[in-house]
Motif scaffolding. Structure first.
Motif, PDB file in Angstrom:
ATOM      1  N   ALA A   1       1.103  -1.398  -0.081  1.00 34.96           N
ATOM      2  CA  ALA A   1      -0.215   0.217  -0.012  1.00 34.96           C
ATOM      3  C   ALA A   1       0.654   1.381  -0.088  1.00 34.96           C
ATOM      4  CB  ALA A   1      -0.669   0.211   1.022  1.00 34.96           C
TER       5      ALA A   1
ATOM      6  N   HIS B   1      -0.537   6.526 -11.655  1.00 37.05           N
ATOM      7  CA  HIS B   1      -1.561   5.393 -12.096  1.00 37.05           C
ATOM      8  C   HIS B   1      -1.178   5.196 -13.259  1.00 37.05           C
ATOM      9  CE1 HIS B   1      -3.726   1.273 -11.886  1.00 37.05           C
ATOM     10  NE2 HIS B   1      -3.773   1.758 -10.469  1.00 37.05           N
TER      11      HIS B   1
ATOM     12  N   LEU C   1      -1.783   3.883  -1.187  1.00 41.96           N
ATOM     13  CA  LEU C   1      -1.930   3.227  -2.879  1.00 41.96           C
ATOM     14  C   LEU C   1      -2.756   1.706  -2.987  1.00 41.96           C
ATOM     15  CD1 LEU C   1       1.733   4.085  -3.213  1.00 41.96           C
ATOM     16  CD2 LEU C   1      -0.437   5.689  -3.731  1.00 41.96           C
ATOM     17  N   LEU C   2      -2.636   1.523  -4.196  1.00 46.14           N
ATOM     18  CA  LEU C   2      -3.176   0.191  -4.365  1.00 46.14           C
ATOM     19  C   LEU C   2      -2.102  -0.920  -4.695  1.00 46.14           C
ATOM     20  CD1 LEU C   2      -5.144   1.216  -7.267  1.00 46.14           C
ATOM     21  CD2 LEU C   2      -6.540   1.478  -4.612  1.00 46.14           C
ATOM     22  N   ALA C   3      -3.104  -1.962  -3.583  1.00 47.36           N
ATOM     23  CA  ALA C   3      -1.314  -2.907  -4.100  1.00 47.36           C
ATOM     24  C   ALA C   3      -1.708  -3.779  -5.398  1.00 47.36           C
ATOM     25  CB  ALA C   3      -2.262  -4.316  -3.017  1.00 47.36           C
TER      26      ALA C   3
ATOM     27  N   SER D   1      -0.014  -2.646  -7.789  1.00 49.77           N
ATOM     28  CA  SER D   1      -0.256  -1.995  -8.983  1.00 49.77           C
ATOM     29  C   SER D   1       0.993  -0.961  -9.154  1.00 49.77           C
ATOM     30  CB  SER D   1      -1.138  -0.375  -8.622  1.00 49.77           C
ATOM     31  OG  SER D   1      -2.947  -1.997  -8.500  1.00 49.77           O
TER      32      SER D   1
ATOM     33  N   TYR E   1       3.360   1.816 -10.889  1.00 52.60           N
ATOM     34  CA  TYR E   1       3.048   3.780 -10.182  1.00 52.60           C
ATOM     35  C   TYR E   1       4.007   4.273 -10.625  1.00 52.60           C
ATOM     36  CZ  TYR E   1      -0.654   3.456  -7.216  1.00 52.60           C
ATOM     37  OH  TYR E   1      -2.153   3.151  -6.352  1.00 52.60           O
TER      38      TYR E   1
ATOM     39  N   THR F   1       3.868  -1.305  -6.654  1.00 52.09           N
ATOM     40  CA  THR F   1       3.520  -2.165  -5.140  1.00 52.09           C
ATOM     41  C   THR F   1       3.395  -3.592  -5.102  1.00 52.09           C
ATOM     42  OG1 THR F   1       1.272  -1.586  -5.394  1.00 52.09           O
ATOM     43  CG2 THR F   1       2.463   0.318  -5.012  1.00 52.09           C
TER      44      THR F   1
ATOM     45  N   SER G   1      -0.979  -8.063  -2.834  1.00 50.14           N
ATOM     46  CA  SER G   1      -1.554  -8.865  -2.087  1.00 50.14           C
ATOM     47  C   SER G   1      -1.877 -10.313  -2.456  1.00 50.14           C
ATOM     48  CB  SER G   1      -2.754  -7.893  -1.422  1.00 50.14           C
ATOM     49  OG  SER G   1      -3.611  -8.083  -2.216  1.00 50.14           O
TER      50      SER G   1
ATOM     51  N   ALA H   1      -8.102  -8.531  -6.001  1.00 52.96           N
ATOM     52  CA  ALA H   1      -7.671  -7.136  -6.895  1.00 52.96           C
ATOM     53  C   ALA H   1      -6.189  -6.762  -6.235  1.00 52.96           C
ATOM     54  CB  ALA H   1      -9.127  -6.122  -6.215  1.00 52.96           C
ATOM     55  N   GLY H   2      -5.953  -7.629  -5.440  1.00 52.63           N
ATOM     56  CA  GLY H   2      -4.308  -7.043  -4.791  1.00 52.63           C
ATOM     57  C   GLY H   2      -3.024  -7.455  -6.417  1.00 52.63           C
TER      58      GLY H   2
ATOM     59  N   ARG I   1      -5.662  -9.665 -13.413  1.00 56.31           N
ATOM     60  CA  ARG I   1      -6.802  -8.610 -11.681  1.00 56.31           C
ATOM     61  C   ARG I   1      -8.006  -9.213 -11.906  1.00 56.31           C
ATOM     62  NH1 ARG I   1      -4.126  -5.138  -8.825  1.00 56.31           N
ATOM     63  NH2 ARG I   1      -3.025  -3.955 -10.556  1.00 56.31           N
TER      64      ARG I   1
END
Length: 997
Positions: A106, A128, A152-154, A156, A158, A179, A182, A205-206, A230
């Motif tokens: 995150a 993103h 932040l989104l797992a 992903s 950046y 990142t 998860s 989703a991670g 994903r």
């Protein structure tokens, strides 16, 4: 001047500036350039350019720094023109820019090193990558070198752009990073069918990518691999092997990060076996199960053998997954079975059933045939044998009489309407499915009929019994029997009688004992049902019967001996000729004594003992005895009507004849009186005794040969009261002295009661010895009258009281004071109220000046002060207060005090000489205790003379004075601590005597 239009640019070079200008009209001979610091003005670089040149580079500058640049053009005729501008170098970009997640799903941390030169600050823009969305836009101070992006989104990607700002210029550097992904959770793998497995998970989703790997655990080969973007949360794996265990692994990938997730195992459903059959095997009591092997894999087969119609499982056998049959040995004969074959693969099963099959039955065991005492029926029974039912055959002399078929569960059958005493044959076989076992055979007889009307009687004899009966009509070959003692069931003898006899006599038996005779008719090996009869031999009477007094007032003990033979119980009858009621009781056969309680005292009783044996009885002779009389109850000794008498009373308890009353002196125990009284008399007066003495009384009662004494009673005669009672006050003490004279007779002591007159308080009690003739009652209230009551005490009794009244001496008043209120004719006396009581106060005032009594007054007991008036001024007085109670008095101490004196009058002064003054005065009334003459020098105020004179003085010559001097004179009259003075008067002494001459 001519404008040069100087401009500057850096062409993205942070350490250089390019100057450009326009050539002036008419041209220029050359150019001079100077670069200095904008802030300090310090010249940093200079340069020159030739004609026709319109640009110049400054190198080696500091990035991001503001400079002042001056361009000077040399024109013709030595003219010059110049222009100054400011410029700023572009900032240097950051160095060593990094963006890392540190394993976090995150957050991302950006870090960098500062570029060379100066800057105004930094601007960070985080995008993103997938959505091209600006996530953060941050401005930082120029000193910042790191920043943490969180939330932040797992999994992903950046993009970060870091711009260094300096004025309007900026230098940017970019970097990309992911990142950490998860880990998906709640991974489940479950069978969808025999050839598919369904995988599902949560939290997908991670991660950018999910990688799934399905592996066959039997072959350890990978069956399927799958990469999914994903968002995918489930997947179904098809075309798998039935009954096989698979392993599913899951991992998450984001950029360079890969995280191994959970794993799960599951089995595909197995396939059921086909063509399941159950049939007989070669061995006896064995069955073989067979089936077709299904496709796919399995762990093993679970083969369950079920028994009976309810298909209850009876055996479980596990065999390998490659087997296709199993044989069950040692089964129950004649039983119905079926088989269930279950394919087991992990936790899953698939099953198939067979049809039913039977084992061959066995013949029943423990076959029996009994008549159960009946002459017309036989009961056939056998142990349960496994099968569907039974086939029964009953034969007589090898000829079948009856055939029967019974269902399973029945293990007995009764044949009715048969002939008594007949031999029958019974056969039984077991039926199971298509099979019938070999038969089991057994034979037995029906019972003969019993004999009738059997009787047994003693005929009045003590040692013999006679039995008789009526003969049976048919089927008997004789009679047999057993004689037993009924109670113990012990066998006495066997009896065998031919079939033509109907009676028998049994000799040499025990008297009083019950016997039972059992008789049966005999036919073949069996006896008929037994008939029985019972009776007692006649009992013998008890001997040695006696009746004895137990020395308890209302009890008699009976004793006896048992004669030969048995008894059931003894019956005792006790009666008296003087009472209509009688006592009956029964005791056991082993009892040889009994005590009758609760009888009438002093009474003659008769006893008869009867022995009982069954319905028969025999009695003993009579025995007799007297009960003890009861001692007299509630013997009471009370004083008589006179002090010389005692009254004796008692309560008769029943029985007995005369009573003897014995009187003795308690201390000596010697009997001084014996008085005989008849029964029915319950009281007696005894006279001529000593008053106040202690006596003992005992009463003796008699019944037959027995005598008994009552409890000893003790009593007192009433004492005589004391005589000549008096009570007098004790001087100076809060007490009364009580005196009396002793009266004739005896006593234990005296009891005094002292009661304060007029008080509701309880009286005060005192005890004194029997020889006392006086007592002092202390701690009484002063000045109080008391009623004194005295009586003589002997035991619990008292004489008539004697009364007398006496008063204590009153208490003297305390804290007496005599004060002068400031008056020459009054005195005030007061005192504290003393404890106790008084009739009045007597107050006396004495004049110590005249040695005479001035006044005496009587005051009420509540008055605590008095004022004396019209007294002599300047006199000393004494006062005394006396408390009076009856003829007793108590006086206070004497207290003295003075009245104020009166001031002298008619004060006159004269000067008989130059050194003397004559002072004279007069008095009013008696005068004073003394006079004081004070002489002062009027001019200086100096005291000249202070003379104290007696109360009789009326003049004074003051000598040794100064001639012609004015003096002030005052005369004071004194009485004790009080005084009264004349006003000051002045007078002059004469001049010198010579001048006068």
């Amino acid at each position: 001047g001519t404008l040069l239009n100087v401009s500057v640019s850096d062409y993205d070079r942070s350490d250089s500036l390019l100057l450009s200008w326009d050539e002036p009209e008419g041209g220029a001979k050359g150019y001079l350039l100077a670069l200095s610091s904008l802030g300090s003005g310090t010249l940093l670089q200079n340069g020159s350019a030739g004609p026709n040149t319109t640009s110049f580079w400054f190198h080696g500058l500091t990035p991001g720094t503001r400079y002042k640049i001056k361009v000077t053009a040399t024109l013709a005729c030595t003219d010059t023109t110049s222009q100054t501008i400011t410029a700023q170098t572009s900032p240097a970009p950051v160095r060593n820019l990094s963006l890392s997640s540190g394993g976090s799903a995150a957050s991302l941390r950006a870090a960098w090193a500062h570029g060379l030169g100066w800057r105004d600050g930094y601007r960070l823009a985080l995008w993103h990558s997938d959505s091209q969305t600006l996530v953060r836009n941050v401005s930082l101070l120029p000193s910042a070198s790191a920043f943490l992006f969180d939330g932040l989104l797992a999994g992903s990607e950046y993009a970060l752009k870091v711009s260094t700002l300096a004025g309007s210029s900026r230098a940017s550097t970019s970097i990309h990073q992911w990142t950490a992904p998860s880990i998906p959770t709640q991974l489940k793998l479950s069978p969808g069918s025999s050839t598919s497995l369904v995988a599902s998970w949560a939290g997908a989703a991670g991660a950018a990518w999910l990688h799934l790997e399905l592996r066959n655990l039997l072959t350890q080969k990978v069956s399927t691999t799958l990469s999914a973007r994903r968002g995918l949360t489930s997947y179904t794996f098809q075309h798998l092997h039935p009954g096989t265990q698979y392993w599913l692994g899951l991992s998450a990938t984001a950029g360079s990060y890969t995280v191994v997730g959970p794993n799960a195992t599951a089995w595909t459903y197995p396939l059921s076996p086909g063509n399941v059959t159950l049939s007989s095997a070669e061995e006896q009591n064995s069955l073989q199960a067979r089936w077709s092997v299904p496709g796919g894999q399995r762990d093993f087969y679970l083969v369950t053998l079920r028994e009976g119609e309810d298909s209850a499982p009876t055996r479980n056998i596990s065999v390998g997954g490659d087997n296709d049959h199993v044989t069950f040995h040692g089964l129950s004969p004649g039983q119905q079975y079926s088989v269930q074959v279950v394919v087991v693969a992990g936790p899953y099963r698939a099953s198939a059933h067979s049809t039913a099959a039977w084992t061959e039955p066995r013949a029943p065991s423990d076959v029996s045939l009994s008549s159960q005492g009946s002459p017309h029926s036989l009961l056939a029974s056998w142990e349960e044998a496994t099968g569907e039912g039974y086939l029964l055959v009953l034969s007589l002399a090898e000829h079948p009489v009856k055939n029967s078929s019974l269902l399973r569960g029945v293990t007995s059958f009764t044949y009715e309407g048969l002939h008594p005493g007949t031999l029958y044959t019974f056969e039984v076989s077991t039926v199971a499915g298509p099979y019938t076992s070999s038969p089991r055979c057994i034979s037995n007889w029906t019972y003969p009929l019993p004999l009738e009307q059997l009787t047994l009687s003693n005929g009045g004899h003590s040692t013999s019994l006679q039995a008789s009966w009526r003969a049976v009509s048919s089927g008997s070959t004789g009679y047999t029997g057993t004689l037993r003692e009924t109670k113990s069931q012990e066998q006495v003898r066997n009896v065998t009688v031919e079939s033509d006899r109907t009676n028998v006599t049994l000799e040499n038996l025990v008297p009083g004992r019950q016997y039972t005779l059992e008789m049966a008719a005999v036919a073949g090996p069996y006896r008929s049902p037994v008939r029985s009869a019972t009776d007692w031999t006649y009992p013998l009477a008890p001997v040695g019967v006696t009746l004895t007094n137990t020395r308890r007032p209302m009890g008699l003990s009976a004793f006896w001996n048992k004669a030969a033979g048995d008894v059931d119980q003894f019956h005792l009858q006790l009666y008296s000729k003087s009472h209509a009621a009688q006592r009956n009781t029964s005791v056991g056969p082993n009892t040889h004594n009994f005590t009758f309680l609760g009888l009438s005292p002093g009474t003659q009783y008769f006893l008869k003992v009867t022995v009982l044996a069954g319905p028969y009885r025999s009695s003993s002779h009579f025995a007799t005895e007297w009960t003890y009389p009861l001692s007299l109850a509630n013997v009471s000794v009370q004083p008589g009507r006179k002090p010389q008498e005692l009254h004796v009373s008692w309560v008769e308890s029943g029985g007995g004849r005369d009573h003897l009353v014995q009187l003795s002196v308690a201390e000596s125990l010697s009997i001084i009186r014996n008085v005989s009284v008849p029964r029915g008399v319950t009281q007696l007066d005894l006279g001529g005794l000593v008053p106040g003495s202690r006596y003992r009384v005992e009463i003796i009662s008699q019944a037959g040969p027995h005598r008994i004494s009552s409890q000893t009673a003790v009593g007192y005669t009433v004492p005589l009261p004391p005589r000549s009672l008096s009570a007098s006050a004790v001087s100076m003490a809060r007490a009364l002295a009580v005196h009396w004279e002793t009266a004739p007779g005896q006593r234990d002591g005296y009891l005094l009661s002292v009661l304060e007159e007029g008080s509701s308080a309880p009286p005060r009690n005192l005890e004194t010895g029997k020889d006392s003739t006086n007592v002092t009652v202390a701690q009484l209230e002063p000045g109080t009258c008391y009623l004194v009551r005295i009586c003589a005490v002997a035991g619990p009794h008292r004489s008539h009281p004697e009364n007398v009244t006496g008063c204590t001496v009153p208490a003297a008043p305390t804290n007496l004071s005599l004060t002068n209120p400031g008056s020459s004719s009054e005195l005030y006396a007061s005192w504290n109220k003393p404890p106790g009581r008084r009739d009045h106060y007597h107050v006396t005032l004495y004049s110590l000046s005249t040695q005479s009594r001035i006044q005496a007054q009587t005051l009420s007991p509540d008055v605590l002060n008095i004022t004396w008036t019209h007294l002599e001024a300047g006199s000393k007085f004494a006062v005394q207060v006396t408390a009076v109670k009856g003829s007793s008095e108590a006086s206070s101490i004497n207290v003295t005090q003075w009245t104020y004196p009166l001031a002298p009058v008619n004060l006159t002064l004269g000067s008989p000489s130059a050194s003397a003054l004559v002072v004279s005065w007069a008095v009013v009334g008696r005068g004073a205790e003394a006079f004081v003459v004070d002489v002062h020098d009027t001019g200086s105020g100096t005291p000249i003379g202070h003379t104290v004179l007696g109360g009789d003085a009326r003049s004074l010559i003051q000598r040794s004075l100064s001639p012609g001097t004015r003096y002030s004179v005052a005369v004071r009259a004194t009485a004790g601590p009080f005084h009264a003075s004349t006003p000051n008067r002045t007078h002059c002494t004469r001049e010198c005597d010579v001048l006068l001459a």
